[in-house]
Design an enzyme around this catalytic site. Sequence first.
Site, short mmCIF file in Angstrom:
data_model
loop_
_atom_site.label_atom_id
_atom_site.label_comp_id
_atom_site.label_asym_id
_atom_site.label_seq_id
_atom_site.Cartn_x
_atom_site.Cartn_y
_atom_site.Cartn_z
N LYS A 201 -13.10 37.45 13.51
CA LYS A 201 -14.12 38.13 12.70
C LYS A 201 -15.08 37.12 12.10
O LYS A 201 -16.29 37.26 12.18
CB LYS A 201 -13.39 38.93 11.61
N GLU A 207 -7.09 27.95 13.06
CA GLU A 207 -6.26 28.05 14.26
C GLU A 207 -7.10 28.46 15.47
O GLU A 207 -7.01 27.85 16.55
CB GLU A 207 -5.15 29.10 14.06
N GLY A 263 -9.28 42.89 9.22
CA GLY A 263 -8.61 42.27 10.36
C GLY A 263 -7.44 43.07 10.88
O GLY A 263 -7.32 43.33 12.08
N ARG A 264 -6.55 43.49 9.97
CA ARG A 264 -5.34 44.18 10.43
C ARG A 264 -5.61 45.64 10.81
O ARG A 264 -4.69 46.35 11.22
CB ARG A 264 -4.24 44.09 9.36
N GLU A 349 0.65 42.79 4.35
CA GLU A 349 -0.61 42.17 3.94
C GLU A 349 -1.45 43.20 3.17
O GLU A 349 -2.21 42.85 2.28
CB GLU A 349 -1.38 41.62 5.15
N HIS A 380 23.42 45.68 18.22
CA HIS A 380 24.46 44.66 18.49
C HIS A 380 24.27 43.44 17.61
O HIS A 380 24.82 42.39 17.88
CB HIS A 380 24.45 44.29 19.97
N LYS A 500 -4.10 27.96 2.85
CA LYS A 500 -5.13 27.50 3.79
C LYS A 500 -5.92 26.35 3.16
O LYS A 500 -6.19 25.34 3.82
CB LYS A 500 -6.15 28.63 4.02
C1 G6Q Z 1 -6.18 40.59 8.34
C2 G6Q Z 1 -6.46 39.28 7.81
C3 G6Q Z 1 -6.15 38.14 8.74
C4 G6Q Z 1 -7.23 37.82 9.75
C5 G6Q Z 1 -6.97 36.46 10.35
C6 G6Q Z 1 -7.97 36.08 11.40
O1 G6Q Z 1 -6.39 41.63 7.76
O2 G6Q Z 1 -7.75 39.25 7.35
O3 G6Q Z 1 -4.93 38.31 9.42
O4 G6Q Z 1 -7.28 38.81 10.73
O5 G6Q Z 1 -6.94 35.49 9.35
O6 G6Q Z 1 -9.25 36.06 10.88
P1 G6Q Z 1 -10.51 35.95 11.82
O7 G6Q Z 1 -10.57 37.18 12.67
O8 G6Q Z 1 -11.70 35.84 10.92
O9 G6Q Z 1 -10.31 34.73 12.66
#
Ligand code: G6Q
Length: 538
Positions: A201, A207, A263-264, A349, A380, A500
Amino acid sequence: MRPAWSALEKHYCEIKDVHLKQLFAENPERGERLSVEAAGLYLDYSKNRITDETLSLLLRLAAESGLREHIDAMFRGDKINASESRAVLHVALRAPRGTSIIHDGRNVVPDVHAVLDKMADFANRVRGGAWKGHTGRRIRNVINIGIGGSDLGPVMAYQALRHYSDRSLTFHFVSNIDGTDFAEAVKGLDPAETLFIVSSKTFTTLETMTNARTARDWLLSGLNRDESAIARHFVAVSTNALEVAKFGIDTTNMFGFWDWVGGRYSLDSAIGLSTMVAIGPENFRAMLDGFHAVDEHFRTAPFERNLPVLMGLLAIWYNNFFGAQTAAVLPYEQYLNRFPAYLQQLTMESNGKHVTLDGTRVDYDTSPIYWGEPGTNGQHSFYQLIHQGTRLIPCDFIAFAKTLNPLGAHHDMLVANVFAQAEALAFGKSETQMRAEGIQDRLVPHRLFEGNRPSNTLLLDSLTPDTLGRLVALYEHSVFTQGAIWGIDSFDQWGVELGKALAQQIIPQLESTTEPELQHDSSTNALIRRYRKLKGIV
Ligand code: G6Q
């Protein structure tokens, strides 16, 4: 404190020792009465430690918490993500063409469909072989690079819908900053046949950007370092065109989305591009239609027949009145093997918060810890604790009437196990039963199943793109219901920021060739020094 909350506390004291056996004996129809079939989903919630009074009090709590108003505010595009001043409109991502959802005075549904059309065109070209790699070869491997919301949804959906995927393509998902993730993903792959979808996003995530740069190097080193190859092997999914361009990806190969998609909650935005390439645009649309059916159900159904509301209220009942600390999600469907991991982000989250919307510290627990594994494997291993441990763990069992891989009696055996587990948890096995079976006295306590362990059972027809959409939307709105009752912001995630920022300070301290000046606590300082020593720098 809300009147319904205190009434529920009192009511809890009255029914906390009532056994499910008794509740079922008193009402032989309970199994059918406490079930809802709606929006293509069937929920049996009869094996919960509730009475009619519990339900009516929980529904009163929903009303007193303004759940209806909260739902309307979300669908209206109000900025309900207060701490980030953002609207929360993932429901617009699955709105059918021709409908209208207004954000800041603009109908966003046509924008959503314009991106979906662009994704469909791209997906068809990759699937059909019209989109070629730099050397003219077909794309055979698709690698999504993303993390968190830009990874968990795509991985979960790809795994879940693998049955519908194009098997001439392979799909990989690289998320971790640990180089092993990338290294293993590309092992044996030919760069000339590999397409990277960089999903982020913000397009600034450590990462993802690190993995994307490594991917670029890997690709270029396999293609004579010809930079013009990037355009055929990298596409981006992002809201940040500037950063995409800076990275070197042509923005015509960028698929956009908007700040009102968390994001989620982004699996059904362009973040789902890898899923669409895997299963094709029609199946992707079917998934969105499944989401939409549950959105409409959530928005319009009366709360007492509203599946996400009921599931959300039951979660509150165990979390806040029984003091349950965790909840298990147990899909009896191998294709849903990443569903619990996906739900962990969605639930924790969203609702792992310590203050209400106005910043006041809560004096009650918010999100429980969600965890789970597909059945029957879990039976199990950790089910022992659910059956005989000292903690109360409400369980969601998810089962499908039809299997996608009919193999002899496998499926009946699988489903028999779901039903058996829910039955065993609820009703247990008493001392009397054991004595009647001649179990030795000394073994009776060990072999006792107290029962009275609650569960929901979701029984669906079969795992399709449509049912997956329904299932995910069900949990999304259950999470929403819980957040509305706790009065928290379910759509921000400030809790991930501190670590972070500290990592950004520590990276140069690990890399520095001269002794860095360390001003952390003595534990962190010692760990940094030891790491440097082990690495052989000093
Ligand atoms: C989700 C969070 C988080 C996000 C990641 C990746 O709700 O905001 O999990 O999706 O940190 O972020 P980017 O899509 O900006 O790389």
